[in-house]
Design a protein around this motif. Structure first.
Motif, short mmCIF file in Angstrom:
data_model
loop_
_atom_site.label_atom_id
_atom_site.label_comp_id
_atom_site.label_asym_id
_atom_site.label_seq_id
_atom_site.Cartn_x
_atom_site.Cartn_y
_atom_site.Cartn_z
N PRO A 80 0.84 -1.20 0.00
CA PRO A 80 0.00 0.00 0.00
C PRO A 80 0.87 1.25 0.00
O PRO A 80 2.03 1.21 0.46
N MET A 81 0.33 2.36 -0.50
CA MET A 81 1.12 3.60 -0.59
C MET A 81 1.66 4.04 0.76
O MET A 81 2.68 4.72 0.84
N SER A 82 0.98 3.64 1.84
CA SER A 82 1.46 4.05 3.17
C SER A 82 2.84 3.46 3.48
O SER A 82 3.55 3.94 4.35
N GLU A 83 3.22 2.40 2.74
CA GLU A 83 4.54 1.78 2.96
C GLU A 83 5.62 2.38 2.06
O GLU A 83 6.80 2.11 2.23
N ILE A 84 5.19 3.15 1.07
CA ILE A 84 6.15 3.74 0.10
C ILE A 84 6.69 5.04 0.69
O ILE A 84 5.91 5.93 1.04
N VAL A 85 8.01 5.14 0.78
CA VAL A 85 8.58 6.36 1.36
C VAL A 85 9.29 7.24 0.33
O VAL A 85 9.71 8.34 0.64
N ARG A 86 9.46 6.75 -0.88
CA ARG A 86 10.14 7.57 -1.91
C ARG A 86 9.66 7.16 -3.30
O ARG A 86 9.43 5.98 -3.55
N LEU A 87 9.53 8.15 -4.18
CA LEU A 87 9.22 7.86 -5.59
C LEU A 87 10.35 8.40 -6.45
O LEU A 87 10.91 9.46 -6.16
N HIS A 88 10.68 7.67 -7.50
CA HIS A 88 11.56 8.18 -8.55
C HIS A 88 10.90 7.88 -9.88
O HIS A 88 9.96 7.10 -9.95
N ALA A 89 11.40 8.49 -10.94
CA ALA A 89 10.79 8.24 -12.26
C ALA A 89 11.83 8.41 -13.35
O ALA A 89 12.78 9.17 -13.20
N SER A 90 11.63 7.67 -14.44
CA SER A 90 12.50 7.88 -15.61
C SER A 90 11.63 7.87 -16.84
O SER A 90 10.44 7.57 -16.77
N SER A 91 12.23 8.21 -17.98
CA SER A 91 11.45 8.34 -19.21
C SER A 91 10.80 7.04 -19.62
O SER A 91 11.41 5.98 -19.54
N GLY A 92 9.59 7.14 -20.12
CA GLY A 92 8.93 5.98 -20.73
C GLY A 92 9.00 6.17 -22.24
O GLY A 92 9.56 7.15 -22.72
N THR A 93 8.42 5.23 -22.98
CA THR A 93 8.51 5.33 -24.44
C THR A 93 7.57 6.40 -24.99
O THR A 93 7.71 6.84 -26.10
N THR A 94 6.57 6.80 -24.22
CA THR A 94 5.73 7.92 -24.65
C THR A 94 5.92 9.02 -23.62
O THR A 94 6.84 8.97 -22.83
N GLY A 95 5.01 9.99 -23.61
CA GLY A 95 5.18 11.11 -22.68
C GLY A 95 5.23 10.70 -21.22
O GLY A 95 5.84 11.37 -20.41
N LYS A 96 4.59 9.57 -20.88
CA LYS A 96 4.48 9.23 -19.46
C LYS A 96 5.77 8.58 -18.92
O LYS A 96 6.32 7.70 -19.53
N PRO A 97 6.19 9.05 -17.73
CA PRO A 97 7.41 8.43 -17.18
C PRO A 97 7.12 7.06 -16.55
O PRO A 97 5.97 6.69 -16.35
N THR A 98 8.18 6.35 -16.25
CA THR A 98 8.08 5.10 -15.52
C THR A 98 8.29 5.44 -14.05
O THR A 98 9.30 6.03 -13.70
N VAL A 99 7.33 5.07 -13.22
CA VAL A 99 7.40 5.46 -11.81
C VAL A 99 7.82 4.26 -10.96
O VAL A 99 7.31 3.16 -11.14
N VAL A 100 8.77 4.49 -10.07
CA VAL A 100 9.16 3.42 -9.15
C VAL A 100 9.02 3.90 -7.71
O VAL A 100 9.28 5.06 -7.41
N GLY A 101 8.59 2.99 -6.82
CA GLY A 101 8.38 3.35 -5.43
C GLY A 101 9.25 2.48 -4.53
O GLY A 101 9.46 1.31 -4.82
N TYR A 102 9.76 3.07 -3.47
CA TYR A 102 10.66 2.35 -2.55
C TYR A 102 10.07 2.32 -1.15
O TYR A 102 9.60 3.35 -0.67
N THR A 103 10.14 1.17 -0.50
CA THR A 103 9.80 1.09 0.92
C THR A 103 11.07 1.45 1.69
O THR A 103 12.16 1.56 1.10
N ARG A 104 10.92 1.56 3.01
CA ARG A 104 12.10 1.85 3.82
C ARG A 104 13.18 0.76 3.64
O ARG A 104 14.36 1.06 3.51
N ASN A 105 12.74 -0.50 3.59
CA ASN A 105 13.71 -1.59 3.38
C ASN A 105 14.38 -1.50 2.01
O ASN A 105 15.56 -1.82 1.86
N ASP A 106 13.60 -1.09 1.01
CA ASP A 106 14.18 -0.95 -0.34
C ASP A 106 15.29 0.09 -0.32
O ASP A 106 16.34 -0.09 -0.95
N LEU A 107 15.05 1.20 0.38
CA LEU A 107 16.07 2.26 0.42
C LEU A 107 17.32 1.77 1.13
O LEU A 107 18.45 2.09 0.75
#
Ligand code: DLL
Length: 432
Positions: A80-107
């Protein structure tokens, strides 16, 4: 220094045992939390129970950048989003970026692998590390930042650009490690020369360079010009960011933190695994991530894997320097750009035709993106003011959608060569 000797020097059997347990767990997690991947598994009749060890990995379906786009923004998150503490993003093949979310353990895991990478590169606690990768949605800046702090070295969070100030701080603060793209490293060398500063007079000794392809020739040039050891670091946002792999001081391939990222090499046409040691497309499965774990992600990067023990003592598998990509993604000053993104910008501008040509050149050490675009007959005018306004409109639209500047040149209708087959949209004149 080896940061995590137990893991980095584990035997093949020990590593495979760790990977198998983690893979099995990740497959279950994804099957139960990501409907689109579950559907893919069901389509080919694979159940989580069929994946018992790393050897079974090739039974699983692939994940592509388009899967992330189709599930934009958070559809591939498994917490759930309540566990996500950071978002990053990079370019996608169209206008929309690719979004990635990190939990505290992921960081925490990300910091650990970046710290390992820094140690591989020869960085230690007493170093002063200037992080000149961009801070923000791009993973470069913050990725290197937390890995450096975790090691206990000193970080200068200067981010990208502001070149004279970068050099000034190198002098004043005694920077010993610079982290940036390899092309920016060459630009730093040029500006240093202009400023009359001899690189040998600085304390710089190591460069941590990645985020774009670069060759052995470029390495030699950077090493000679900056009088440092130039180390290659690799990563991608979809997997974690920088630190997926990094060279050690032997500079013979990048050690992958394979207890977290399981690599495979496939033939990009047949999608079958290649024979041991052959070159093909790199595919990654993350086996410890919580926020957005990913199975068999096709990176499109071309390389090969080396399983021999390295002279540094590490047994972590190595990947050779990337030899290019199997798709049309360009990396301009570290920013990922797909020609299709340019096309969608142009399609939104009514005065232009969707006929364009992208040219990438090197001006000194900086990438320059040039765009030639046809103007529609009825808008082609002798009024310089009108054309200039249109040129500015396109330039701004590209800058705001892609985050990269382009030199736009307007041309008359039917100027750009038409072909019967695949249109040639990109001319890359950079010599790496
Ligand atoms: O570029 C992460 C990164 C930041 C890596 C800083 C290293 C240093 P993305 O923006 O998602 O992430 O772009 C990932 O960049 O699939 C490769 O095509 C390319 N790339 C990254 N590192 C290297 C490298 C970051 N060392 C894409 N050599 C990847 C060649 C690289 N290509």
């Amino acid at each position: 220094m080896i940061w995590n000797e137990k893991i980095e020097c584990a035997s093949r059997d020990e590593m495979a045992a760790i990977q198998s347990i983690r893979l099995e767990r990740t497959v279950r997690r994804i099957y139960h939390n990501i409907p689109s991947y579950r559907a893919k598994m069901q389509e080919i009749g694979i159940m989580p129970g069929d994946i018992k060890s790393v050897e079974d990995i090739s039974k699983l379906p692939f994940t592509n950048k388009s899967d992330l786009r189709d599930n934009y923004p958070f559809g591939m998150f498994t917490v759930p989003m309540s566990e996500i503490v950071r978002l990053h993003a990079s370019s996608g093949t169209t206008g929309k970026p690719t979004v990635v979310g990190y939990t505290r353990n992921d960081l925490q895991m990300w910091s650990e692998v970046v710290t390992r990478a820094l140690c591989m590169a020869g960085v230690h606690k007493n170093d002063i590390v200037q992080v000149a990768y961009g801070y923000g949605l791009f993973t470069g800046g913050l990725g290197l930042h937390y890995g450096t702090e975790n090691l206990g070295a000193t970080v200068i969070p200067i981010s990208g650009g502001n070149t004279k100030k970068q050099i000034q701080l190198m002098q004043d603060f005694g920077t010993s490690v610079i982290a940036c793209t390899p092309s920016y490293a060459l630009y730093l060398a040029e500006v240093m020369k202009e400023m009359g500063i001899a690189p040998g007079s600085l304390k710089l000794r190591i460069g941590i360079f990645g985020a774009e392809p670069w060759t052995e020739n470029m390495r030699r040039e950077i090493e000679a010009k900056l009088k440092i050891k130039a180390i290659d670091i690799y990563g991608l946002s979809e997997v974690v960011g920088p630190g997926v792999s990094c060279e050690c001081s032997h500079q013979t391939g990048m050690h992958i933190s394979e207890d977290h990222f399981l690599p495979e090499i496939i033939n990009p046409e047949t999608l079958e695994p290649v024979k041991n040691g052959e070159t093909g497309e790199l595919v990654f499965s993350t086996i410890t991530k919580e926020g957005i774990p990913i199975l068999r992600y096709r990176t499109r990067d071309l390389t090969r894997l080396i399983y021999d023990k390295c002279d540094c003592g590490r047994t972590l598998v190595r990947m050779e320097k990337c030899k290019g990509r199997s798709d049309d993604m360009l990396i301009i000053r570290g920013v990922n750009v797909f020609p299709s993104q340019i096309e969608s910008v142009l399609l939104e501008i009514s005065e232009t035709e969707p006929h364009y040509l992208l040219m990438v050149e090197r001006d000194g050490s900086l990438d320059v993106l040039k765009l030639m675009v046809e103007v529609q007959e009825q808008f082609f005018s002798d009024e310089i003011r009108e054309l200039e306004a249109l040129r500015k409109k396109i330039t701004n639209a590209i800058q705001s959608t892609l985050g990269v500047s382009a030199e736009v040149r307007l041309v008359e209708p039917k100027t750009i060569e038409r072909t019967a087959g695949k249109a040639k949209r990109v001319i890359d004149n950079r010599k790496y």
